[in-house]
Design an enzyme around this catalytic site. Structure first.
Site, PDB file in Angstrom:
ATOM      1  N   GLU A  50     -46.114 -58.633  40.119  1.00 14.76           N
ATOM      2  CA  GLU A  50     -44.671 -58.908  40.231  1.00 14.76           C
ATOM      3  C   GLU A  50     -44.481 -60.494  39.985  1.00 14.76           C
ATOM      4  O   GLU A  50     -45.423 -61.168  40.246  1.00 14.76           O
ATOM      5  CB  GLU A  50     -44.064 -58.665  41.596  1.00 14.76           C
ATOM      6  CG  GLU A  50     -43.903 -57.105  41.755  1.00 14.76           C
ATOM      7  CD  GLU A  50     -44.617 -56.365  42.803  1.00 14.76           C
ATOM      8  OE1 GLU A  50     -44.333 -55.190  42.804  1.00 14.76           O
ATOM      9  OE2 GLU A  50     -45.699 -56.835  43.125  1.00 14.76           O
ATOM     10  N   THR A  51     -43.411 -60.861  39.599  1.00 11.85           N
ATOM     11  CA  THR A  51     -42.993 -62.209  39.470  1.00 11.85           C
ATOM     12  C   THR A  51     -41.374 -62.308  40.550  1.00 11.85           C
ATOM     13  O   THR A  51     -40.610 -61.310  40.013  1.00 11.85           O
ATOM     14  CB  THR A  51     -42.774 -62.706  37.969  1.00 11.85           C
ATOM     15  OG1 THR A  51     -43.676 -62.415  37.600  1.00 11.85           O
ATOM     16  CG2 THR A  51     -41.970 -63.942  38.150  1.00 11.85           C
TER      17      THR A  51
END
Length: 295
Positions: A50-51
């Site tokens: 994830e970012t």
């Protein structure tokens, strides 16, 4: 490139106190000028589980808003981005460094954060409300995972969610957990007509809590080193089936990511009898890198 905008981001390892272990996360501390499409493209470019992107909150009771993207889609809630983003917010002074409590706004709603302060803060999130779904055939689950049905405990796998639908499959020991694998074909076989994307979480009870792995090919994640959003439901599932104690104040941890060389420790704190007052999931965070992206 004369009109390029620059955006600073941090890389941190979450649910570990050792660099290059745990679950890596990219955090953009000021993403107010990045549109939704570009956020998704950035997450695909960086290709981490994830970012996260920090944006202004729309609620007065929340310190900031947090948008979370996998390489394939935006998430309503995710654990390691919540913990990792909280660390960056504290480390950068966006939230005062000595804060012991604050609230983040995510798609799923407000997420309370508390901090055990110190030289290596332990950051806790309160798991959103947990919903329970259908159960799954044990033999079908074993086939999808490429293991024998005798490797499963005599507990029906079940779909549970605190924002991300996850099938929990209890195995007999960590060796069976390490043998398991799920690809997109196995995921399609397992779902039996279930339309929404889902994660598959396999685990074995241990003296300290659980030894775990999580597969999410539908989210573009073959295996996740640490899944905070699934660990609260994991605790609820284990309590229901007598695999851990459910007394108020009970603490244990889930070890995840070890098989893939990214050992992660996810702490669990049961609030109220059988978690009726909530389930907190916590972890440490290690800063690793800082960079600039030009767009």
């Amino acid at each position: 490139m004369s009109n390029a905008h620059t955006y600073r981001y941090r890389i941190v390892d979450v649910f570990t106190d050792q660099p290059l272990e745990g679950n890596a996360l990219a955090v953009f501390p000021d993403a107010s000028g990045i549109d939704d499409e570009t956020m998704q493209k950035i997450a695909k470019e960086l290709n981490l589980s994830e970012t996260s992107f920090v944006v202004p909150a729309t609620r007065a009771d929340c310190a900031v808003g947090v948008r979370i993207f996998t390489p394939e889609k935006e998430m309503a809630f995710a654990g390691h981005p919540t913990i990792g983003t909280s660390f960056v917010l504290l480390d950068e002074g966006i939230i005062p460094a000595n804060s012991e409590y604050f609230v983040l706004e995510e798609k799923v709603g407000p997420i309370p954060i508390r901090v055990d302060t110190g030289s290596s803060p332990l950051i806790w999130l309160r798991t959103p409300p947990i919903s329970e779904g259908r159960t799954f055939d044990r033999r079908a689950c074993a086939q999808a995972l490429g293991i024998d049905s005798s490797d499963l405990l005599n507990i029906d796998p079940q779909l549970m969610s605190a924002g991300n639908p996850t099938v929990f499959i209890a195995l007999k020991d960590r060796y069976a957990v390490d043998r398991a694998w799920l690809d997109s074909h196995g995921s399609s076989f397992l779902k039996e007509g279930y339309q929404e994307p889902m994660c598959v979480f396999v685990f074995a009870p241990t003296p300290y809590g659980a030894y775990s792995r999580m597969f999410a090919p539908e989210y573009g994640i073959s295996e996740d080193p640490a899944t905070g959003s699934s660990t609260g439901p994991l605790a609820a599932f284990m309590i229901r089936h007598g695999l851990v104690g459910g007394v108020a104040g009970t603490r244990f941890f889930s070890e995840q990511g070890t098989k893939m060389g990214r050992r992660s420790i996810l702490h669990v704190h049961i609030l109220g009898d059988r978690g009726q007052d909530g389930i907190d999931v916590g972890g440490n965070v290690v800063p690793v890198a800082e960079a600039i992206m030009k767009l």
